[in-house]
Design a protein around this motif. Structure first.
Motif, short mmCIF file in Angstrom:
data_model
loop_
_atom_site.label_atom_id
_atom_site.label_comp_id
_atom_site.label_asym_id
_atom_site.label_seq_id
_atom_site.Cartn_x
_atom_site.Cartn_y
_atom_site.Cartn_z
N ALA A 72 0.85 -1.08 -0.16
CA ALA A 72 -0.07 0.14 -0.05
C ALA A 72 0.82 1.22 0.17
N ARG A 73 1.97 1.23 0.79
CA ARG A 73 2.79 2.38 0.94
C ARG A 73 3.38 2.66 -0.37
N ASN A 74 4.05 1.84 -1.03
CA ASN A 74 4.41 1.67 -2.60
C ASN A 74 3.56 2.17 -3.48
N ALA A 75 2.37 1.84 -3.38
CA ALA A 75 1.29 2.26 -4.53
C ALA A 75 1.12 3.85 -4.26
N GLY A 76 1.02 4.32 -3.00
CA GLY A 76 0.99 5.62 -2.66
C GLY A 76 2.30 6.27 -3.30
N LEU A 77 3.44 5.94 -3.10
CA LEU A 77 4.62 6.45 -3.41
C LEU A 77 4.72 6.56 -5.12
N GLU A 78 4.08 5.72 -5.78
CA GLU A 78 4.12 5.78 -7.34
C GLU A 78 3.36 6.95 -7.82
N ILE A 79 2.26 7.44 -7.08
CA ILE A 79 1.61 8.55 -7.50
C ILE A 79 1.84 9.86 -6.65
N ALA A 80 2.66 9.68 -5.80
CA ALA A 80 2.99 10.83 -4.93
C ALA A 80 3.70 12.07 -5.68
N ARG A 81 3.16 13.43 -5.55
CA ARG A 81 3.75 14.40 -6.29
C ARG A 81 4.50 15.48 -5.45
N GLY A 82 4.42 15.11 -4.22
CA GLY A 82 4.82 16.36 -3.19
C GLY A 82 6.41 16.31 -3.33
N GLU A 83 7.08 17.35 -2.89
CA GLU A 83 8.51 17.42 -2.69
C GLU A 83 9.02 16.62 -1.64
N TYR A 84 8.22 16.30 -0.56
CA TYR A 84 8.61 15.47 0.75
C TYR A 84 7.42 14.55 0.77
N ILE A 85 7.96 13.56 1.59
CA ILE A 85 6.83 12.36 1.77
C ILE A 85 6.65 11.95 3.29
#
Length: 336
Positions: A72-85
């Motif tokens: 689930a975390r990896n799926a979120g990382l794939e679409i994340a646009r922010g400069e920070y996570i």
């Protein structure tokens, strides 16, 4: 583009989800996107996600088949646009200033990772903040601190949920799918890629502790992932050519044998486990072979006493609790 992407894996947490999401929506820092990853929930969690999405344009919902926390975390990382996570687990919650504070640390120290602290909670929101301490580490010192405090303190720095990361750190790093205790080695890898790391003792995160959890349930075969994580840490630590870091990684792996025996002594075995005696025997042998390493480690004295009892025989731990308490009091008196 938003400054921060906040990723929340969601799986069957209908009782707690709105508390978690509301604590994020109440942030004083506003420039973020909130990615809710519905990881194949079978309760009303998915409906709650969609309802919240309709109320705030910053919320993005991903629906996927169940694959576990890392997936689930990896799926979120794939679409994340922010400069920070940032990450929040869906049964926990955060203070209203958490991400604003972490972002201020990033800017103040020009660092790659900022980390706050946490408390375990059963729902009580009242906490006493300690006197604020902010410590800046260069990469190698950060790795030593990360491993040392994980051995020495009950409140470790292993979780990804208390941190804010430069998104570029994740360019070649993903969470290990299907593996428990996934934060420990992943964080180590992220710190290895960083230049500066800041740690604050400000409490910003509430870990909800009520009912059952992975750490407080009976031993399962997946708990052997603790040992795999230890092996991963040793492998990565050898890339540093720093003997202190390597030694701390070896101690962390050695502690996994103690942790497994402790879990068995406290909670027994899950019903799926059928070779109980063999597991106890194998882990006891490993604990004994690593005994001197753990005695040298920064593990607290009360843990070393319990570890010593377990190394003798797991069955002894059922009876000598008062003896252990006496030994702790005796050690304190000897130590002045």
């Amino acid at each position: 583009m938003p400054k921060i992407s906040i990723i929340v894996p969601v799986y069957n947490v209908e009782k707690y989800l709105e508390r978690c999401i509301n604590s994020i929506l109440d942030q004083t820092f506003m420039d973020y996107e909130l990615i809710l990853v519905n990881d194949g929930s079978t309760d009303n969690s998915g409906s709650i996600c969609n309802s919240l999405k309709d109320k705030d344009v910053r919320i993005i919902v991903i629906n996927k088949e169940n694959g576990g926390l890392s997936s689930a975390r990896n799926a979120g990382l794939e679409i994340a646009r922010g400069e920070y996570i940032g990450f929040v687990d869906s049964d926990d919650w955060i203070t209203s200033d958490m991400f604003g504070y972490l972002y201020s640390l990033i800017n103040k120290f020009e660092c790659d990772i900022a980390s706050a602290s946490y408390v375990f909670s059963k729902g009580n929101h009242r906490i006493a903040q300690p006197k604020l301490v902010e410590r800046l580490f260069k990469r190698e010192e950060a790795l030593k601190y990360y491993l040392y405090t994980g051995m020495a303190n009950r409140i470790s720095d292993f979780s990804v949920c208390t941190k804010l990361y430069k998104r570029t750190l994740f360019s070649e790093i993903k969470f290990p799918v299907g593996q428990l205790y996934e934060d420990v080695a992943t964080n180590f890898s992220l710190i290895q890629k960083s230049k500066l790391y800041v740690k604050s003792n400000k409490i910003c995160y509430y870990y909800y502790q009520e009912g059952s959890s992975i750490t407080r349930a009976g031993f399962r075969y997946k708990d052997f992932d603790m040992i795999k994580t230890g092996n991963d840490l040793i492998t990565m630590s050898k890339m540093e050519s720093n003997q202190e870091i390597i030694e701390l990684a070896r101690m962390k792996k050695a502690r996994s044998y103690f942790s497994i025996l402790s879990k068995i002594s406290m909670y027994g075995f899950n019903d799926e486990v059928d070779n109980k005696k063999e597991i106890v025997k194998k882990i006891t042998i490993e604990l004994r072979s690593n005994y001197l390493l753990l005695i040298k480690s920064p593990m607290p004295i009360n843990r070393k006493i319990i570890m010593s009892v377990l190394a003798l025989n797991i069955n002894l731990i059922r009876y000598p609790i008062k003896v252990v308490q006496f030994l702790i009091r005796l050690q304190r008196r000897i130590g002045g």
